[in-house]
Every structure is written in structure tokens, then in C-alpha cells.
Scaffold this motif. Structure first.
Motif, short mmCIF file in Angstrom:
data_model
loop_
_atom_site.label_atom_id
_atom_site.label_comp_id
_atom_site.label_asym_id
_atom_site.label_seq_id
_atom_site.Cartn_x
_atom_site.Cartn_y
_atom_site.Cartn_z
N ASP A 1 0.76 -1.36 0.09
CA ASP A 1 -0.19 -0.14 -0.28
C ASP A 1 0.70 1.22 -0.52
N LYS A 2 -0.50 2.29 0.35
CA LYS A 2 1.28 3.67 -0.18
C LYS A 2 2.25 3.88 1.28
N SER A 3 1.63 3.51 2.22
CA SER A 3 2.50 3.77 3.36
C SER A 3 3.51 3.34 3.70
N GLN A 4 3.46 1.86 2.87
CA GLN A 4 4.41 1.22 2.93
C GLN A 4 5.45 1.11 1.80
N LEU A 5 4.94 1.84 0.77
CA LEU A 5 6.05 2.49 -0.47
C LEU A 5 6.45 3.68 0.17
N TYR A 6 5.72 4.64 1.23
CA TYR A 6 7.02 5.86 1.57
C TYR A 6 7.65 5.26 2.88
N ALA B 1 9.26 2.40 2.71
CA ALA B 1 10.52 1.43 1.99
C ALA B 1 11.27 2.85 1.17
N VAL B 2 10.91 4.06 0.78
CA VAL B 2 11.22 5.43 0.39
C VAL B 2 12.37 5.92 1.30
N MET B 3 11.42 6.07 2.57
CA MET B 3 11.84 6.13 3.75
C MET B 3 13.27 5.90 3.65
N ARG B 4 13.10 4.16 3.86
CA ARG B 4 13.95 2.95 4.51
C ARG B 4 15.67 3.67 3.72
N LYS B 5 15.46 3.99 2.32
CA LYS B 5 16.39 4.07 1.55
C LYS B 5 16.80 5.80 1.78
N ASN C 1 10.29 18.36 1.86
CA ASN C 1 8.79 18.20 2.13
C ASN C 1 8.81 16.80 2.24
N PHE C 2 9.94 16.32 1.61
CA PHE C 2 9.08 14.42 1.78
C PHE C 2 9.16 14.25 3.75
N PHE C 3 9.31 14.82 4.30
CA PHE C 3 9.08 14.59 5.56
C PHE C 3 8.16 15.24 6.18
N ASP C 4 6.54 16.01 4.90
CA ASP C 4 5.45 16.14 5.98
C ASP C 4 4.68 15.06 6.09
N PHE C 5 5.30 14.44 5.83
CA PHE C 5 4.10 13.08 5.85
C PHE C 5 4.39 12.46 7.88
N PHE C 6 6.06 13.13 8.08
CA PHE C 6 5.49 12.77 9.51
C PHE C 6 4.74 14.11 10.66
N ARG C 7 5.21 15.87 10.00
CA ARG C 7 4.45 16.02 10.68
C ARG C 7 2.68 16.01 10.52
N LEU C 8 2.46 15.87 9.12
CA LEU C 8 1.28 15.20 9.15
C LEU C 8 0.68 14.23 10.34
N ASN C 9 1.55 12.95 10.05
CA ASN C 9 0.55 12.50 11.23
C ASN C 9 1.42 12.35 12.89
N GLU C 10 2.25 13.40 12.80
CA GLU C 10 2.52 14.12 14.04
C GLU C 10 2.48 12.59 15.05
N GLN C 11 1.83 12.67 16.24
CA GLN C 11 1.17 11.84 17.07
C GLN C 11 1.55 10.07 16.73
N ASN C 12 0.41 9.14 15.39
CA ASN C 12 0.91 8.48 16.28
C ASN C 12 1.61 7.71 13.93
N LEU C 13 2.80 8.13 14.35
CA LEU C 13 3.44 7.42 12.93
C LEU C 13 3.43 6.42 12.99
N ASP D 1 4.60 1.85 12.88
CA ASP D 1 5.63 1.52 13.31
C ASP D 1 6.95 1.34 13.03
N ALA D 2 6.81 0.82 11.67
CA ALA D 2 7.99 0.92 10.83
C ALA D 2 8.93 1.81 10.23
N ILE D 3 8.43 3.55 10.92
CA ILE D 3 8.89 4.38 10.25
C ILE D 3 9.79 4.68 11.80
N TRP D 4 8.71 4.75 12.63
CA TRP D 4 9.14 5.08 14.43
C TRP D 4 10.46 4.02 14.54
N GLU D 5 10.39 2.20 14.59
CA GLU D 5 11.76 2.56 14.13
C GLU D 5 13.37 2.66 12.73
#
Lengths: 205, 205
Positions: A53-58, A60-64, A103-115, A117-121
DNA sequence: TCCTGACTTTTTTAACAAAACTATCAATTT
DNA sequence: AAATTGATAGTTTTGTTAAAAAAGTCAGGA
């Protein structure tokens, strides 16, 4: 020979590139799966063939992206002439990392509180890597007899990182612009260097 | 004798109290002019007789609240045994100020970017007062020969304030709760004290 | 001068339809 | 079998509008 798996990896890589490009320029919420697919002249459905899904694509990019940053840290660990050089490297490297991926990190600002788990890791891993590099630099400095032995180096490093973070936050909230300009960035940098300087002296005998 | 102006002031004071009570317990957006008037058994129109609009009523309350804080600072200026005591006082006083007025400040979080000028003035004044107190403490410490002469004490104080701010921001964003609990607050406080400690040492000879 | 009830204007909320987007899948191509 | 797609189902976002709530005004009374 090229196996099916190799081919998948190549294609995944292409998708990651296209996705990164979109996320970076328009942010997470303003890029659609259709657009990413369009950039690659493939159907949207195919994206879902490669990524669930979209968030897991994100993610994966974040991982890279994070891996690139982590590498730049590990490449330089234990190569510093002194603690100050390590702090400066941390300040500059992190700063550039954040600015180039703003701009890539706007995902963080968007989801602020509940990122997710994969992102938190990933965030945790990055933070640990930064900490590890600086802790190592502190230990070296202690061994060299340049600063006092530190009971809990990790605590000290995290304290400095928090403090450095504060310099940016405050600087940004003071001026009212969300995206700091060149001189502004330079001001933040020089404040941080000054802070690191005082901090290091505070660790000396 | 009681003049008309005195009477106005008394009444305004009553209104400020009632408004403060509401703002403090329910926040700016969740309290209505009708409710404030109701608490005082007066008509809403009368509120508008004494204050031009809701936001200026809020500003007036803010003014009062800030004055109390400013007084607690000026009362203690130049009474510190050493720089550390001044820093500890600043940390604790500001911390208590923020905690006890947490809901009241939701107006700030609400309007984030474009606060009224009057509010900015108050914020600036508070900040200057904090800075002034600590600058004074630094100068005293320099005079006592306890720390190195500082070229620009204001810059140094603001740097520390930014850094202390970072300790809270980071601490709060790390845990995911917006409103920190008791132990959490204590953790922030001890980190700040540690930072102030290192910072002071960093200013010594 | 102080105060109010009734009134007007502005803002917020609720409901709901339209549009945009994510995600799925049977069918098709390689 | 693996890779790909068009069509489509399901969900979220956006836009619209009417009702409700709140801000703000005013003529007139004590």
C-alpha cells in the motif's frame, strides 16, 4: 544471469526512485499512486503488485533515504580529530539531511502523533546511530584525557541533541517563516556551533 | 472617594477574573462571551461595553497573567547566590508558569502563526525579562570572577533558553503524550538542570 | 454612565452528495 | 508462472448548503 528476483528488485528500485521524486517535491498527501505510476508509464495496479500500500511504499523510500544518512555517519565514525569536529559534523550532516528532504518529511508533520511502527523504528535507528557516533567521540576524548570521564555518555549526548534541536525550533518559531532561508540557516548553524563549544568546555576538567 | 474610573476598574477586574477562569479551564475557543457574562450575572452586551472584542479581552487577561510572572522575576533579580541558582530559578519558575496556565495558552497553539501584535508584545516582554534576569546574573558572576568575561551575555542567555526549550520539546515528542505527567515533568526538570550545569561549567575559566 | 434585550452578522457545525483517491481482482499478456 | 492492466469496489477528501451557535451592534431604559 538475471533471475526473476533480480528483475523484481530493479523494478522496485525504479518505483522507489519515482516515489521519492514525487514525495520530495509535493509531499506525501499531495502525491497519488496514479501519478507515481504515470511517471513510470505503468498502471497503478502494478504498484500494488510490488508494494502492499501507499504508506508501505513511503516507508520503503524512507528506508532508502535513511540508509544513505546512516552510511554517511558510519563512514566517518572514529575519524574525528577531536570532539568538536564530531559535533560539527553531526550538526552539519543532520542539518543538510533535513533541509534536502524537507518536503519528504511532511508525512511526519502530517501524522504527528501516530506514525507507523516501521517509521518509528527507522527514526529510532537514526537517532541511535547519531548518538552512537557522538558517544564514541566522547569516549575517545575521555581516553585522550581531554575531558573528564563521563558516567553516562549516552545521556550527555542525548542532552546535547535535544538542546541543539531547541536552537532550531526556537529560531524557526521566532521568525514567522516556516521554511528558513539561507541567512536564517546560517544563524541557526552558528548558534549551534556556539552551543556545542560551550557544551564541550563544560565537559572539560 | 470612589470615582467613576475606579468603579470601571473594579468591574473590569471582575470581568478579567471570570474570563481567566473560563479560559483557563476550557480554553479560548471553548468559552463564549455569553458564558463569561453569565458567570457574572451580567449581559453579554456589557462585556462589550468594557472590552472591544473577545480577543482583546483575552489579551487583557494575558496581560494580567504575564504581569504576575514578570513580578515573580523582578522580585528575585540580583538575589541569587550564584549563576546556577539563577538558572534553577528560571527553569522552575517558567515551568510552573506554563504548567499552571496550560489550557489558557491554547490560544497560542490555535493561532500558531499569526498571533495578534499585542500578544507578541507580551511574549517579547516576558522573554526580555527572563533574559534580563539571567544576563544580570551572568554579569554578577563575571564580576565575582567565577566565570570568564562574556562578550555578549544576551546571546549566551538566549542560547541557553533555546537549548532548555529543546529539552522539553524533544521530551514531549519522544513520549507520545501531549500533556506530560508528574514523573515526566521531573525527568524534563532534571535534564534541564544537568544542561544548565554543563553550560555553566562551559562558561568557567 | 451603566446596562439590557433584541437584533444583525459572522463563524462553526452537521449532513450529505460529488469527486478523488486507495485498494482489489478477474482477465490478459509476456 | 510472473508481470501487467482495465474495470470496479470501498474509503477518504472535498465542496455545498442549511441550521445552529456565537460574535458583535444598537436603540433605548435606569
Amino acid at each position: 544471469m538475471i533471475t526473476a528476483n533480480d528483475h523484481q528488485d530493479v523494478k522496485k528500485e525504479k518505483i522507489l526512485e519515482a516515489a521519492h521524486h514525487r514525495f520530495l517535491h509535493f509531499g506525501y498527501s499531495k502525491t497519488t499512486m496514479n501519478e507515481i505510476a504515470g511517471d513510470l508509464s505503468m498502471s497503478k495496479a502494478l504498484l500494488y503488485y510490488y508494494f502492499p500500500d501507499k504508506s508501505q511504499l513511503y516507508v520503503a523510500v524512507m528506508r532508502k533515504v535513511a540508509d544513505g544518512y546512516l552510511k554517511s555517519l558510519t563512514d566517518r565514525i572514529n575519524t574525528f580529530a577531536d570532539l568538536k569536529e564530531a559535533f560539527i559534523f553531526q550538526i552539519d550532516t543532520q542539518h543538510e539531511f533535513i533541509v534536502t528532504n524537507y518536503n519528504f518529511f511532511d508525512f511526519f508533520r502530517l501524522n504527528e502523533q501516530n506514525l507507523p511502527d516501521a517509521i518509528w523504528e527507522i527514526v529510532t535507528q537514526v537517532h541511535e546511530s547519531e548518538t552512537h557516533m557522538l558517544v564514541s567521540a566522547i569516549k575517545t576524548e575521555v581516553d585522550r584525557g581531554k575531558i573528564k570521564p563521563v558516567a553516562n555518555p549516552t545521556e550527555i549526548v542525548e542532552l546535547l541533541l535535544d538542546a541543539l534541536h531547541g536552537v532550531r525550533v526556537k529560531s524557526v518559531s521566532h521568525k514567522k517563516t516556516m521554511f528558513p532561508n539561507k541567512e536564517h540557516l546560517e544563524e541557526i548553524r552558528s548558534k549551534r556551533l556556539l552551543l556545542a563549544d560551550i557544551f564541550i568546555k563544560g565537559l572539560m576538567y
